[in-house]
Scaffold this active site. Structure first.
Site, short mmCIF file in Angstrom:
data_model
loop_
_atom_site.label_atom_id
_atom_site.label_comp_id
_atom_site.label_asym_id
_atom_site.label_seq_id
_atom_site.Cartn_x
_atom_site.Cartn_y
_atom_site.Cartn_z
N CYS A 56 42.85 51.42 35.27
CA CYS A 56 42.10 50.45 36.10
C CYS A 56 42.73 50.53 37.49
O CYS A 56 43.56 49.70 37.84
CB CYS A 56 42.23 49.05 35.53
N GLY B 157 44.15 51.12 44.36
CA GLY B 157 45.09 52.24 44.37
C GLY B 157 46.55 51.86 44.55
O GLY B 157 47.38 52.75 44.73
N GLY B 158 46.87 50.58 44.49
CA GLY B 158 48.27 50.16 44.68
C GLY B 158 49.21 50.81 43.67
O GLY B 158 50.20 51.44 44.04
N GLU C 63 38.75 54.58 37.89
CA GLU C 63 38.15 53.27 38.18
C GLU C 63 36.70 53.32 37.73
O GLU C 63 35.92 54.15 38.19
CB GLU C 63 38.24 52.97 39.69
N ARG D 115 34.07 50.73 43.81
CA ARG D 115 35.53 50.60 43.92
C ARG D 115 36.21 51.97 43.78
O ARG D 115 37.27 52.21 44.35
CB ARG D 115 36.07 49.62 42.89
N ARG E 42 38.17 41.08 26.93
CA ARG E 42 37.92 42.36 27.62
C ARG E 42 39.20 43.20 27.66
O ARG E 42 39.16 44.43 27.48
CB ARG E 42 37.42 42.09 29.04
N CYS F 172 47.62 40.11 36.84
CA CYS F 172 48.06 39.15 37.86
C CYS F 172 47.58 37.76 37.42
O CYS F 172 47.13 36.98 38.24
CB CYS F 172 47.59 39.54 39.25
N1 SAM Z 1 45.63 48.78 39.67
C1 SAM Z 1 44.98 48.33 40.86
C2 SAM Z 1 45.94 48.35 42.01
O1 SAM Z 1 47.16 48.25 41.80
O2 SAM Z 1 45.51 48.49 43.17
C3 SAM Z 1 44.33 46.96 40.67
C4 SAM Z 1 43.45 46.91 39.46
S1 SAM Z 1 42.57 45.43 39.26
C5 SAM Z 1 43.76 44.35 38.69
C6 SAM Z 1 41.62 45.79 37.84
C7 SAM Z 1 40.59 46.87 38.00
O3 SAM Z 1 39.90 47.01 36.74
C8 SAM Z 1 39.53 46.61 39.04
O4 SAM Z 1 39.48 47.66 39.96
C9 SAM Z 1 38.23 46.52 38.25
O5 SAM Z 1 37.14 47.07 38.94
C10 SAM Z 1 38.53 47.32 37.01
N2 SAM Z 1 37.69 46.93 35.84
C11 SAM Z 1 36.79 45.93 35.77
N3 SAM Z 1 36.21 45.90 34.55
C12 SAM Z 1 36.75 46.92 33.85
C13 SAM Z 1 36.55 47.43 32.54
N4 SAM Z 1 35.68 46.87 31.71
N5 SAM Z 1 37.26 48.50 32.16
C14 SAM Z 1 38.16 49.06 33.00
N6 SAM Z 1 38.39 48.62 34.24
C15 SAM Z 1 37.69 47.57 34.67
#
Ligand code: SAM
Length: 456
Positions: free
Chosen positions: A108, A112-113, A132, A137, A206, A229
């Site tokens: 996920c 990109g962090g 992603e 995104r 989820r 988070c």
């Molecule tokens: N790892 C990223 C960073 O450090 O920049 C932040 C990730 S953010 C917490 C979670 C990510 O999961 C989002 O980009 C979101 O679009 C994606 N996401 C949403 N629903 C999802 C799903 N069902 N399966 C996998 N990824 C999903």
């Protein structure tokens, strides 16, 4: 005054180290700003700032500048990242004895962090797949990974379920799961407005689905890093309990110095280790992370017979663009060629059968009628050849280049030049002697209004 949901506070009382008063007081203060410096692209930006205790390249900022107005940001000299989440570096340093020859999946990954952090740690023989699922995104992720400049970080856009077609393929899987976002209450007004118990429940389900979907892709003895988070135990400790009950997996304890003020927690049922970040204790936002090791026997995907398709002619035409030798040059799309580490070509042949690969290797560009047309990402690559033509620009010229506006710049030598700001590549121009053409891709352009005072 920020009012936090009482039901969340009530749940946090279950954690021994939780201090309601100081937690609420911290939420009346602004979020902390921090960046992580690029380990190879050296820049003077923020070098002297206070270091984030758990991350060598992490730096705290005393105020939040307008990053868009800093050409070094566009060059990938640093990534704007929340300090607590940089703890992933500390965890990986402890659980990985060697960073060579690994296959790592950041499931996920947008924006990109975590992926830029992982990329900074891996040896060039390792491969990072930054995935992603949400297409819009994924394009932001691709842009950020291109800016970071490593050819062994590839970008895919697939549902977690798709990765079950790659059994036992990855040594490490990072799941930075979509969550209810309470850890970002200080940073993001919407996180507080949109928070609800029902959403926590939905996120928890989820998260389980995502983990179950990707589980087969982790090899036996492989590492799973799970992070959110969110402060909610349903998305943190209870997910660890669920993982341990559902799969053959063992928790990994991380040695954390007391001075970090990170709260070590143990999941109620299975006694798995987790690490919590509270903004009244650390200089950062809310975060949770845990590392586990897969113990389950896993069949490993057998790769089909491999035959290299490296194109020698392309190597001759475009090899001058790169510093590294011993690379393969493969056709990764219509009219598009990429360079990659030879050990990654079999991965590329395999992965393109199963995944939607947005970016694999380092895209080099294409052969024009008379000359090679270099791709934008070469200018941002850590492997860009030192012998390319570089044209040094000042901040005004750099920002005008990045806005695709007329640049006050004369380049008498004809041909391709990398626009370089304080030694950092930004993109390509082509000089025709009396004028220059700007080859920055349109979608990379700065859209913000910039006033005269900003040029300086
Ligand atoms: N790892 C990223 C960073 O450090 O920049 C932040 C990730 S953010 C917490 C979670 C990510 O999961 C989002 O980009 C979101 O679009 C994606 N996401 C949403 N629903 C999802 C799903 N069902 N399966 C996998 N990824 C999903």
């Amino acid at each position: 005054m920020k009012v936090l949901p009482q039901s969340l506070i009530n749940e946090l009382h279950g954690i021994a180290a939780f201090d309601e008063q100081s937690f609420l007081a911290a939420h009346q203060q602004a979020a902390v700003t921090s960046v992580r410096l690029h380990p190879v692209k050296h820049s003077a930006a923020f070098q002297g700032n206070e270091q984030v205790p758990w991350c060598r390249e992490g730096r705290y900022l005393t105020e939040r500048p307008i990053f868009t107005l800093d050409p070094a940001y566009h060059a990938g000299a640093y990534y704007v990242q929340e300090a607590s989440s940089m703890f992933l570096q500390y965890v990986l340093q402890q659980v990985l004895t060697d960073t060579r020859n690994l296959r790592v999946l950041d499931l996920c990954a947008a924006p990109g962090g975590k992926s830029t952090l992982i990329a900074s740690m891996l040896h060039s023989s390792s491969l990072l797949i930054s995935n992603e699922v949400i297409r819009t995104r994924a394009s932001i992720l691709e842009e950020n990974m291109t800016r970071w400049g490593y050819m062994n970080t590839w970008v895919t856009s697939n549902d977690p379920r798709t990765f079950s077609k790659l059994p036992g393929y990855f040594d490490v899987i990072v799941v930075d799961a979509p969550c209810s976002g309470s850890g970002l209450f200080r940073k993001d007004e919407r996180a507080l407005e949109e928070w609800s118990e029902a959403n926590v429940q939905l996120c928890s389900q989820r998260q389980q689905r995502i983990l179950a979907d990707v589980w087969p892709a982790l090899k036996e003895d492989g590492i799973l890093v799970y992070a959110t988070c969110s402060y909610s135990p349903q998305e943190d400790e209870e997910i660890l309990d669920w993982l341990c009950a559902e799969f053959d997996i063992e928790s990994i304890q991380i040695n954390v110095p007391e001075s970090f003020d990170v709260v070590s927690v143990i999941s109620p049922m299975q006694k798995a280790n987790g690490y919590r970040f509270f903004p009244d204790k650390v200089k950062g936002e809310g975060f949770f992370i845990a590392a586990l090791r897969k113990k389950e026997g896993t069949e490993t995907l057998r790769q089909a017979k491999f035959k290299s398709n490296s194109d020698k002619k392309i190597a001759q035409q475009s090899g001058h663009l790169l510093q590294a030798d011993d690379l393969v040059y493969v056709h990764t799309g219509d009219d598009q060629v990429s360079a990659m580490n030879p050990t990654h070509e079999p991965d590329w042949q395999l992965l393109q059968q199963h995944l939607f690969l947005r970016k694999a290797g380092l895209i080099l560009g294409s052969a024009g009628a008379k000359e090679w047309i270099p791709a934008h990402e070469v200018a941002l690559s850590v492997n860009a050849a030192k012998e390319l033509n570089y044209i040094s620009v000042n901040k005004e010229q750099a920002l005008k280049f990045l806005k695709k506006e007329e640049m006050p710049l004369i380049v008498s030598e004809r041909g391709w030049h990398v626009v370089s700001y304080e030694g950092l590549g930004l993109g390509w121009i082509k000089s025709l002697g009396n004028r220059i053409n700007n080859y920055l891709p349109k979608h990379w352009r700065i859209r913000m209004e910039i006033t005269d005072a900003d040029w300086a």
